[in-house]
Design an enzyme around this catalytic site. Structure first.
Site, short mmCIF file in Angstrom:
data_model
loop_
_atom_site.label_atom_id
_atom_site.label_comp_id
_atom_site.label_asym_id
_atom_site.label_seq_id
_atom_site.Cartn_x
_atom_site.Cartn_y
_atom_site.Cartn_z
N GLY A 203 0.82 -1.21 0.00
CA GLY A 203 0.00 0.00 0.00
C GLY A 203 0.85 1.25 0.00
CG MET A 204 2.18 3.26 -2.55
SD MET A 204 2.68 3.92 -4.17
CE MET A 204 3.55 5.42 -3.69
N GLY A 205 0.42 5.06 1.54
CA GLY A 205 -0.35 6.01 2.32
C GLY A 205 0.18 7.42 2.14
CE1 TYR B 136 2.69 13.28 6.72
CE2 TYR B 136 0.65 12.09 7.13
CZ TYR B 136 1.36 13.28 7.07
OH TYR B 136 0.72 14.47 7.36
N GLY B 137 3.75 6.99 3.99
CA GLY B 137 4.61 5.82 3.84
C GLY B 137 4.24 4.91 2.70
CG ASP C 37 -5.64 5.75 11.65
OD1 ASP C 37 -6.79 6.18 11.48
OD2 ASP C 37 -4.88 5.44 10.71
#
Length: 262
Positions: free
Chosen positions: A37-39, A41-42, A154
């Site tokens: 995954g690509m959030g 911030y990361g 979260d």
């Protein structure tokens, strides 16, 4: 002017934040299998540890965020918090390192299913009792975190994994240490987690709701649940007098579960 700045920013992120390709060896040890995954911030990868031959998860701070001192510092804080935690429901931090000026965290790989996928892809339905029992497992993990003076910050369905009958809480990117906080700050952080638990429980309960007849009524009218469950949610969401600790939630939840099993 603002639109141009946003476009330049997005263009910069597109080129700078490109993830490593499969088979790339990060840190001369971790071979990329795929991007998970690509959030914001990361970037998260599934990797094989070439030394142990085991699978692991690598979390890389987006390169475009490296110049942000606050973001960079949060990665260090996340690493320190994860290193201090020992719980079966929390993936263990195995390593933290720099590689080509990038920051990485290495964690245990949980070969389970994300709750979001379970609900929306697999269309799994939780009845009221199953929802409460699921929440009970989750409350135990959050209670441990609060004992360790950590607020997750979260608690959402994408951040809960299920493997057989075991639950795992993942993604501590927004976690906050409650050490050295004032009593009021601690209470606010705790109640933020508790609010998230109320929202989480509603997601589970809505999984068995008939979407066809949905008419945008409030959840108190749409869901057919016991009064005690409704009161639990209202206190979690601070509609009624709010809980002040996870232990109050656990006590109330156990009373409700006893009623259901009676």
């Amino acid at each position: 002017m603002d639109n141009w700045r946003r476009r330049i920013k997005h263009l910069y992120q597109f080129f700078v934040d490109r993830p490593y390709s499969p088979q790339f060896l990060i840190g001369n040890q971790y071979e990329v299998i795929r991007v998970i995954g690509m959030g914001s911030y990361g970037i998260t990868y599934l990797c094989e540890n070439k030394q142990t031959r085991g699978m692991c998860v690598l979390k890389q701070m987006r390169p475009s965020k490296l110049k942000n001192r606050e973001t960079s510092s949060s990665y260090q804080i996340e690493a320190e918090m994860l290193a201090s935690l020992e719980h079966d429901g929390i993936p263990k931090l195995r390593d933290a390192f720099h590689f080509k000026n990038n920051q990485f965290l290495v964690m245990d790989y949980i070969e389970g299913i994300n709750l979001e996928d379970l609900l929306f892809d697999k269309h799994y339905r939780f009845n009221e009792l199953e929802s409460l029992e699921f929440l009970d497992y989750l409350v135990d993990i959050i209670a441990y975190l609060h004992t360790q003076k950590v607020s997750h910050g979260d608690i959402r369905i994408p951040n809960v994994m299920v493997k057989n009958t075991q639950l795992y809480v993942i993604d501590f990117g927004l976690a906050v240490s409650m050490k050295n906080k004032s009593d009021q700050e601690v209470l606010e952080l705790i109640q933020k987690d508790l609010y998230d638990l109320g929202d989480f429980l509603l997601f589970l309960l809505y999984s068995s709701y008939d979407q066809i007849s949905r008419n945008d009524s409030p959840w108190t009218e749409e869901l057919t649940i016991h009064y005690s469950t409704e009161q639990l949610i209202k206190r979690l969401l601070q509609i009624e007098p709010a809980f002040e600790s996870i232990y109050q939630v656990r006590d109330q939840l156990h009373k409700i579960l006893i009623e259901h099993h009676a």
